[in-house]
Design a protein around this motif. Structure first.
Motif, PDB file in Angstrom:
ATOM      1  N   ILE A   1       0.825  -1.208   0.000  1.00 33.81           N
ATOM      2  CA  ILE A   1       0.000   0.000   0.000  1.00 33.81           C
ATOM      3  C   ILE A   1       0.863   1.264   0.000  1.00 33.81           C
TER       4      ILE A   1
ATOM      5  N   PRO B   1      -3.411   5.343   3.657  1.00 34.63           N
ATOM      6  CA  PRO B   1      -3.622   6.449   2.721  1.00 34.63           C
ATOM      7  C   PRO B   1      -4.278   7.621   3.431  1.00 34.63           C
TER       8      PRO B   1
ATOM      9  N   SER C   1      -4.154  -5.111   2.029  1.00 33.38           N
ATOM     10  CA  SER C   1      -5.135  -4.101   2.424  1.00 33.38           C
ATOM     11  C   SER C   1      -4.676  -3.483   3.732  1.00 33.38           C
ATOM     12  N   CYS C   2      -4.729  -2.157   3.807  1.00 32.37           N
ATOM     13  CA  CYS C   2      -4.181  -1.524   5.002  1.00 32.37           C
ATOM     14  C   CYS C   2      -5.114  -1.671   6.186  1.00 32.37           C
ATOM     15  N   GLY C   3      -6.401  -1.884   5.900  1.00 34.96           N
ATOM     16  CA  GLY C   3      -7.339  -2.075   6.999  1.00 34.96           C
ATOM     17  C   GLY C   3      -8.060  -0.827   7.441  1.00 34.96           C
ATOM     18  N   LYS C   4      -7.808   0.280   6.754  1.00 34.51           N
ATOM     19  CA  LYS C   4      -8.435   1.530   7.190  1.00 34.51           C
ATOM     20  C   LYS C   4      -9.944   1.558   6.898  1.00 34.51           C
ATOM     21  N   CYS C   5     -10.318   1.112   5.706  1.00 27.71           N
ATOM     22  CA  CYS C   5     -11.741   1.229   5.364  1.00 27.71           C
ATOM     23  C   CYS C   5     -12.430  -0.125   5.354  1.00 27.71           C
TER      24      CYS C   5
ATOM     25  N   CYS D   1     -12.783  -2.490   1.782  1.00 31.03           N
ATOM     26  CA  CYS D   1     -11.572  -3.166   1.336  1.00 31.03           C
ATOM     27  C   CYS D   1     -11.124  -4.190   2.367  1.00 31.03           C
ATOM     28  N   ARG D   2     -11.112  -3.781   3.630  1.00 30.16           N
ATOM     29  CA  ARG D   2     -10.635  -4.686   4.678  1.00 30.16           C
ATOM     30  C   ARG D   2     -11.489  -5.954   4.726  1.00 30.16           C
TER      31      ARG D   2
ATOM     32  N   SER E   1     -14.259   2.142  -1.682  1.00 29.36           N
ATOM     33  CA  SER E   1     -13.160   2.078  -0.726  1.00 29.36           C
ATOM     34  C   SER E   1     -12.446   3.421  -0.640  1.00 29.36           C
ATOM     35  N   PHE E   2     -11.604   3.527   0.371  1.00 28.96           N
ATOM     36  CA  PHE E   2     -10.945   4.804   0.654  1.00 28.96           C
ATOM     37  C   PHE E   2      -9.926   5.159  -0.426  1.00 28.96           C
ATOM     38  N   CYS E   3      -9.200   4.151  -0.884  1.00 27.07           N
ATOM     39  CA  CYS E   3      -8.160   4.416  -1.871  1.00 27.07           C
ATOM     40  C   CYS E   3      -8.274   3.386  -2.984  1.00 27.07           C
TER      41      CYS E   3
ATOM     42  N   LEU F   1      -6.702   0.854  -3.813  1.00 26.86           N
ATOM     43  CA  LEU F   1      -6.331  -0.536  -3.612  1.00 26.86           C
ATOM     44  C   LEU F   1      -7.569  -1.429  -3.680  1.00 26.86           C
ATOM     45  N   GLY F   2      -8.643  -0.930  -3.126  1.00 31.75           N
ATOM     46  CA  GLY F   2      -9.882  -1.697  -3.162  1.00 31.75           C
ATOM     47  C   GLY F   2     -10.309  -1.950  -4.607  1.00 31.75           C
TER      48      GLY F   2
END
Ligand SMILES: Cc1cc2nc3c(=O)[nH]c(=O)nc-3n(C[C@H](O)[C@H](O)[C@H](O)COP(=O)(O)O)c2cc1C
Ligand code: SF4
Ligand code: FES
Lengths: 870, 155, 422
Positions: C169, C187, C341-345, C348-349, C386-388, C390-391
């Motif tokens: 990410i 992000p 996945s960074c896990g923020k949103c 995506c998570r 998703s937030f960014c 990546l999703g």
């Protein structure tokens, strides 16, 4: 960044106007359009992380998070009228629930859970998730107060952000990443922040719950009564959640002028004293040397007869009343009225008194906009936590600097501002030196309003920072750095606390011999106050506010529980005032200035004090000498919640109610009058202070004065206060109940003249080479907290903090068991070696171990000199 | 323990960036070296102290990145990429082979403490797949024989 | 068909040393811009060249530079050397073999953007690249190409090199900034875009290694020279990382708009062992996979790949032959996105986790008929929510493979075994 400009937009076909700078979420919410959120919280910086609040905005690609999207003129937003947005939010709930446990029936959040509400409202009816759920830790205590259920956590970051953005206590964080992300503390360490309880409120699910409240009740079984926290001078607004006549939970009640939506952990978790089994439940009367239960009529009869006997035999000067900084205004008002009109004396005082020359802080929220904050003998983090929170806001959001002038370091020293750690007793010299350094920065133009700057320059001549270095123990460089910061400050403020006042007697040239008249001794706080005023004037007339320790310190003074002041701080020696009061109270009043507490103790020693009524105070605990003297008073009556050290000396003990059991009001540190409402019945026969005083008065006054004591509720007492107290005529009860009512502030004459304050170096005493200074900890074994079981676990053992240099000199090491010895007494303690205390000084916290520090004091106006021996 | 040299280096790096917090990544690398290839609790505390950051902040940071180990590792760490390109050319098979040879599952350390085997995402050797990284070195176009040789040469 | 501009130093002995680089004509572009002394002219020529970002999104570089707010300093430039997109290894070649080229690209671009501090964020696993860059930066400082008053021009530039630590990410530009600021690689909210408020909340330009590497050539030779290759919207030359089932995988430099067939068959020697091809992933794992026969008719440029329902991405051409189980391959990729996945949103998570579990189950032979519509639904619920990005990326292999190779999934579900491996 809200401006005055209005923006017009359409949300779900509704036309809305709102200020520029708002977000779409805020605009929608204000218009009553509900948008679900998890990560968003109105008090936190938006992060747009959870994607729960997605809406459709015409003209933009894809969906937008309404919590972060700013409103624009002409914007068209669809929340519930956009099938795409509705579907996205439904899907988001579905995603969340894939790994959320289905334990709502046993979850403390059940009934006030946004996720539960949302799932019912928008969520998918049934689950399409057939895979195994992720497993994480459940019921995992993060210290004494909070328990974490990681499976319930939705990773919204609210708790992390609150602790980070507001408290500056970065203790919670996310560990791992992606689907494996977990919220916790580093290595599961216990949380230490004094603000952690707030994370329970802002957690949108039941992941962070209270260990104290856990399984006590389901939230819908609680009756929530608006109240005020009684544990410090801030007076945070709260709700008391009561079930089966027990306080189960305290939650903050929003008040933007005071606590915003927060409350400190002490206020939240330390409520069990209210329902403590040791509460006094019946009057006690001493029979054959033992305190024994009695009925109210028996007890009141004994008191009335006791007081009358003294009045008849020894006259009114042989009686005194000691009031409290913790009881309600109504209690204080009636108490002084009783002492003055029924006992016919002005022998009236309270401990922890705010000097009448001190000015209260004007506003808490304004602290956020101060760029330099001077803390003078005040430690908001332990004494008035909410003050700390506002200061941290100034620091964390706006980069404010904090200058700490205190013999030991305090929590707010951690932001790297200068720490002027002076030896107690040298504070006056230090402040003079700071002023001298300020003048050296060439700040002349700020002092335009002062008339005698040049004189000041001459007075301050001997106080060059280098010259005071030895006496104060403060490095010249630190003084200069503080001066530099202050010289550049645009909105500085000075906050000073009770400990600063002790610098007056200790460091003043006008030191009196022991045994001097007590009024004169009390007057010794003047130099400390004058110096604060000088500094404020030098900075251009900036605000200097006093931060008292106790809940109703301002109320006790304002209600006139003082030897020289009637309610409204009107002098007893003023004939016009006295005759007005006499007509209000239907009785003649003594024109003689009364004894203050020290005077009372002198009188007790000289056997001139025959009876005393003590209301909500425990001087025996705080001063051993006083305890001995109180024991010599023939007829002592004590009214309190517990059988305190003082109460056990009494002839009659009257069980009073706590803040949770009676209506009343209190004045907080900014002078705001706030209502406290009874939330439960008192235990056993305990009765409200106003009731007890009224009953006793009726027993004692002649028939024609009975009408003057016809109070049937605290509201009646307030009615009279509104008539008696100057400025209270317009008392707005609705406001007082809602968010507090601000009485008009007395117009203070703007100071234009510097007062010369000579400072002397206290004499060294080779036998007792160190100076002891004390201070409060947030959690201690004080009167109320002592009976609050959950916080007792986090009270440290007693210790004495000593500078490494001194420790080396006296051969002490960290952890050594020692005796602290002064001319008055000795006390066992444990050494903590730390450079967070000034050289030549030792610091010991008050009320942490069973042996009180008071044994070391020979009077309550000067820090004792001590030796520390192994 | 964090060596004085590392402390010195961390202080220097803190000064190199407009915001000293930027030195956190390099600081964690230095600490990991000093502590034998992983970051025990004590290492995080030491970094937190010198970086003037909360331990939670540093620990959370370390836990985000796969190159920071929070468990002890063997003398050598073997990273085997099993992402698409490597997988298309038999990476899973090689991973199995290695596991068998060392007597470990991915994520474990061999009994003699020499090797830790880790399965990783694409390491940018797709053109020379399959590959593995051993400590700081890439070994590419792997075959079983090549693996045998490489392991034999490692102490 | 192959060009030899960007890779001209690869294969030259000691190509990573400053002497070699200078001998090969290096640091000429820097000399030129310093002499002319007009940053805006540099920006202009880059704008006119039509150079597009090589990090994956293909945003026109000159236009990005124009977003810098006027008069706001300090400004930063970040060279994105995190190269984590599966299948991509072109930046690695540049950094290992031509680190001075990377550095010159950074200096010239920094000069154009009036930047005073530049950063290279290189992925943690690239140790050789790191060492080569470290060495090259030291040499450049010593030679006066970096530091105060570069070559007497009065222009100052600091260049810091920082190593990532294993997080895909962090290739995403705002996550990279978080990481560079010493935080977890989450992000950040956009807007504000980095050009307005990026690193340390100051205006920041972020470009891919290859993007910046192109700049000195454009500056030296002009935009018309650059536009001799490619199309109006996809001008110039590009590096392609070719991997998978071809005879000669590797990094190749060709003009944009080269037919995929030419790259795969002529340059890379065609399918490995002659096994017929099934699918092509033309731009790295985050781009949609295309049936091989369809792909072979397409050209390697932004528009043409869009026309066949995919993207140029980072130019990572992954070639997949018939003997490959696509369900397995996609499950593997889903595992990648789940891991990264960074896990923020939430979408995506949770979505990547869920997709991975379903795909694994199908592969194990426990698929259900309703799983395919469910997977597509999950894709829809992640993409654009998703937030960014990546999703969005995580969805591409799943959705495109179900849409284009649905029969393999159906076989798996129906027969409870693999169509290829049996
Ligand atoms: C999940 C994700 C990963 C990315 N990884 C990289 C990468 O490794 N290298 C890169 O240059 N760009 C990567 N990008 C693109 C960057 O966000 C950014 O667009 C790029 O660095 C800009 O440079 P350019 O305009 O020169 O392409 C990634 C984007 C996303 C969403
Ligand atoms: S889409 Fe969401 S969870 Fe995924 S990487 Fe981006 S922000 Fe993180
Ligand atoms: S509430 Fe808007 S993204 Fe979480």
């Amino acid at each position: 960044m809200t401006t005055d400009r209005m923006v017009h937009l359409t949300i779900d076909d509704q036309e809305i106007g709102c200020p520029e700078g708002w977000t779409v979420y805020e605009a929608a919410t204000a218009a009553g359009i509900h948008i679900p959120t998890f990560c968003h919280h109105e008090k936190l910086v938006p992060v747009g992380a959870c994607r729960m609040c997605l809406v459709e905005i015409e003209g933009t690609l894809g969906l937008q998070t309404s919590c972060t999207a700013p409103v624009r003129e002409g914007m068209v937003v669809r929340v519930h009228t956009s099938p795409r947005a509705v579907e996205a939010r439904r899907a988001n709930i579905e995603f969340l629930l894939t790994n959320h446990p289905l334990d709502c029936p046993v979850c403390d959040k059940g009934g006030e859970c946004p996720l539960q509400d949302q799932a019912l409202l928008d969520g998918p009816g049934n689950s399409r998730y057939v895979e195994e759920k992720r497993h994480k830790s459940k019921r995992y205590p993060l210290g004494e107060f909070i328990v974490l259920d990681q499976e319930r956590c939705v990773l919204c970051w609210r708790c992390i952000r609150f602790l980070d953005e507001w408290a500056g206590d970065h203790e919670l964080d996310l560990f791992g990443r992606g689907a494996g992300t977990r919220l916790t503390t580093f290595q599961g360490r216990p949380l230490t922040s004094k603000w952690q309880g707030n994370t329970i409120d802002i957690c949108p699910v039941g992941a962070l719950t209270s260990r104290i409240f856990r399984f006590e009740a389901r939230v819908w079984e609680l009756t929530n009564t608006p109240s005020i926290c009684p544990l410090c001078s801030v007076g945070c607004n709260t709700f008391l959640g009561v079930k089966n006549n027990e306080v189960r939970r305290i939650t903050p009640r929003e008040n933007p002028e005071i606590n915003d939506v927060w409350v400190c952990d002490k206020g939240r978790f330390a409520h069990s004293f209210v329902d403590h089994p040791e509460r006094l439940t019946t009057p006690l009367v001493r029979r054959d040397g033992k305190l024994e239960p009695a009925t109210w009529s028996e007890a009141l009869d004994v008191v009335a007869r006791g007081f009358k006997a003294v009045l008849d035999q020894d006259g009114s000067q042989a009686i005194a009343g000691l009031g409290s900084t913790r009881v309600s205004n109504e209690a204080s008002y009636l108490f002084q009225r009783f002492v003055r009109s029924v006992l016919q004396t002005n022998n009236l005082d309270h401990l922890e008194r705010m000097p009448s020359g001190a000015t209260p802080l004007q506003s808490l929220p304004n602290l956020e906009h101060r760029d330099v904050i001077v803390l003078l003998g005040a430690d908001p983090s332990t004494e008035a936590p909410l003050v700390e929170l506002w200061i941290k806001k100034a620091v964390l959001r706006h980069g404010a600097k904090v200058i700490v002038i205190n013999p030991h370091k305090i929590e707010l020293s951690r932001y790297g501002g200068p720490w002027l750690g002076y030896r107690p007793g040298s504070g006056l010299a230090l402040l003079n030196s700071l002023m001298r350094a300020l003048l050296d920065t060439g700040l002349r133009d700020r002092t335009g309003r002062a008339t005698n700057v040049d004189e000041v320059r001459a007075w301050l001549e001997p106080f060059g920072p280098d010259r005071v270095e030895r006496t104060t123990g403060v490095q010249a460089a630190a003084i200069r750095q503080a001066a530099e910061l202050l010289a550049q400050a645009k909105q500085p403020i000075i906050l000073y606390g009770p400990n600063w006042l002790l610098e007056g007697p200790a460091g003043s040239a006008a030191l009196l011999p022991t045994g001097a008249p007590s009024e004169q001794r009390a007057g010794l706080v003047r130099p400390a106050l004058d110096l604060v005023a000088n500094l404020a004037l030098l900075l251009g007339g900036v605000e200097a506010g006093f931060v008292p320790w106790d809940h109703n310190t301002l109320g006790a003074l304002e209600m006139g529980v003082a030897p020289d002041l009637y309610p409204g701080q009107q002098p007893v020696t003023d004939n016009r005032v006295r005759s007005r009061m006499a007509s209000f109270w239907g009785s003649a009043l003594s024109p003689v200035r009364g004894l203050d507490f020290d005077g009372m103790m002198v009188a007790a020693r000289e056997e001139g004090l025959k009876a005393m009524w003590i209301l909500g105070a425990d001087p025996a605990r705080h001063c051993r000498v006083a305890g001995n003297l109180l024991g010599q008073i023939p007829f002592l009556v004590v009214q309190d919640l517990f059988l305190t050290d003082t109460a056990s000396l009494a002839e009659v003990v009257l069980p009073a109610t706590s803040f949770a059991e009676s209506d009343g009001s209190a004045i907080n540190l900014t002078g705001r009058l706030q209502a406290v409402t009874a939330a439960k019945y008192p235990p056993g026969q305990a009765r409200a202070d106003w009731w007890i005083i009224t009953q006793l008065a009726r027993l004692m006054v002649p028939p024609k004065q009975q009408r003057a004591w016809a109070f049937s509720s605290p509201q009646h007492v307030l009615d009279e206060m509104a008539k008696v107290l100057p400025g209270y005529r317009n008392l707005d009860r609705a406001a007082m109940l809602a968010g507090g009512w601000q009485p008009p502030r007395p117009q203070e004459a703007q100071r234009r003249v510097f007062t010369r304050v000579n400072a002397v170096t206290p004499k060294e005493d080779p036998e007792y080479p160190l100076v002891l200074c004390t201070g409060r900890l947030l959690y201690d074994r004080g009167a109320l907290l002592h009976h609050a079981e959950p916080v007792q676990h986090v009270v440290p053992e007693g210790y004495v903090m000593i500078h490494p240099g001194d420790a080396g000199q006296y051969g002490l090491a960290d952890g050594d068991g020692v005796s602290l010895v002064s001319r008055a007494g000795r006390l066992r303690s444990t050494v903590r070696v730390s450079d967070e205390v000034a050289p030549g000084t030792v610091f010991a916290p008050l009320n942490v171990n069973d042996a009180p520090l008071s044994v070391l004091f020979d009077d309550r106006w000067t820090w004792p000199r001590v030796q520390v021996v192994k | 323990m964090l060596t004085d040299k590392s402390k010195e280096e961390i202080r220097r790096i803190r000064g190199e960036y407009p915001d000293p917090d930027s030195a956190l990544l390099p600081a964690l690398y230095l600490a990991q070296k000093d502590y034998g290839g992983w970051l025990p609790e004590e290492a995080i505390d030491a970094v937190a102290e010198i970086m003037e950051l909360a331990p939670a902040r540093v620990g959370a940071m370390a836990s985000f990145y796969t190159l920071f180990q929070r468990q002890p590792v063997g003398r050598h760490v073997i990273y085997v990429c099993t992402n698409v390109a490597c997988s298309l050319l038999g990476a899973e098979h090689l991973l199995e082979y290695l596991g068998h040879k060392l007597g470990v599952e991915p994520g474990e350390t061999s009994a003699d403490g020499r090797f830790t085997l880790v399965e990783v995402e694409c390491l940018g050797s797709c053109g020379t797949a399959p590959m593995m990284q051993v400590d700081e070195h890439y070994f590419e176009n792997l075959t079983e024989e090549k693996i045998d040789r490489i392991l034999a040469e490692l102490a | 068909m192959q060009t030899n501009v960007l890779l001209r130093n690869v294969g030259v002995a000691d190509s990573y040393q400053i002497e070699t680089y200078v001998q090969q004509g290096g640091y000429q572009a820097l000399a030129k811009v310093l002499e002319e002394g007009q940053p805006s002219k540099v920006k202009e020529v880059v704008l006119n060249s039509g150079l597009r970002g090589r990090g994956g999104a293909g945003f026109p570089t000159g236009r990005k530079w124009m977003f810098l707010p006027k008069g706001v300093y300090p400004r930063y430039l970040v060279c994105n050397a995190d190269e984590g997109e599966p299948g991509t290894f072109k930046d690695r070649v540049l950094m290992e073999h031509d680190p001075h080229g990377v550095i010159e690209g950074i200096i010239v671009s920094s000069y154009a953007c009036e930047v005073e501090h530049a950063f290279i964020y290189i992925r943690g696993e690239y140790n050789l690249g790191y060492q080569r860059l470290r060495n090259a930066i030291d040499q450049a400082y010593a030679a006066g190409f970096l530091g105060k008053n570069i070559r007497g021009s009065g222009y100052d530039l600091e260049l810091s090199l920082i190593q990532g630590a294993g997080a895909y990410i962090c290739g995403e530009e705002t996550a990279l900034l978080s990481s560079l600021e010493g935080k977890r690689g989450h992000p950040k909210l956009k807007p504000p875009f980095p050009a307005a408020q990026g690193l340390y909340r100051k205006p920041t330009i972020i470009n891919n290694v290859e993007t910046l590497f192109n700049v000195p050539f454009i500056v030296l030779n002009g935009s018309d020279w650059y536009r001799q290759w490619g199309t109006e919207l996809s001008p110039g030359i590009k590096l392609f990382s070719v991997s998978g089932h071809v005879e000669r995988p590797g990094v190749y430099e060709v003009p944009l708009s080269t037919p995929i067939r030419d790259l795969v068959y002529d340059i890379c020697g065609g399918p490995k062992d002659g096994v017929p091809l099934k699918a092509i992933i033309p731009g790295g794992s985050s781009t949609r996979m295309v049936r091989a026969d369809v792909a072979m008719e397409a050209r390697l440029d932004y528009e043409a790949l869009c026309d066949v329902g995919s993207d140029l991405g980072s130019g990572a051409v992954i070639v997949v032959n018939e003997k490959t189980c696509l369900v397995r391959l996609v499950a593997r990729l889903a595992g990648f996105y789940r891991h990264e996945s960074c896990g923020k949103c939430i979408p995506c998570r949770e979505g990547t986790d869920w997709m991975y579990k379903i795909l694994q189950r199908i592969e194990r032979g426990e698929g259900r008929a309703e799983d395919l519509p469910l997977l597509l639904d999950i894709c829809n619920n992640i993409a654009g929510k998703s937030f960014c990005p990546l999703g969005d990326a995580a969805v591409q292999p799943v959705r495109s493979s179900i849409e284009r190779f649905g029969e393999e999934y159906e076989f798996h579900i129906r027969e409870k075994r693999c169509m290829v491996d049996g």
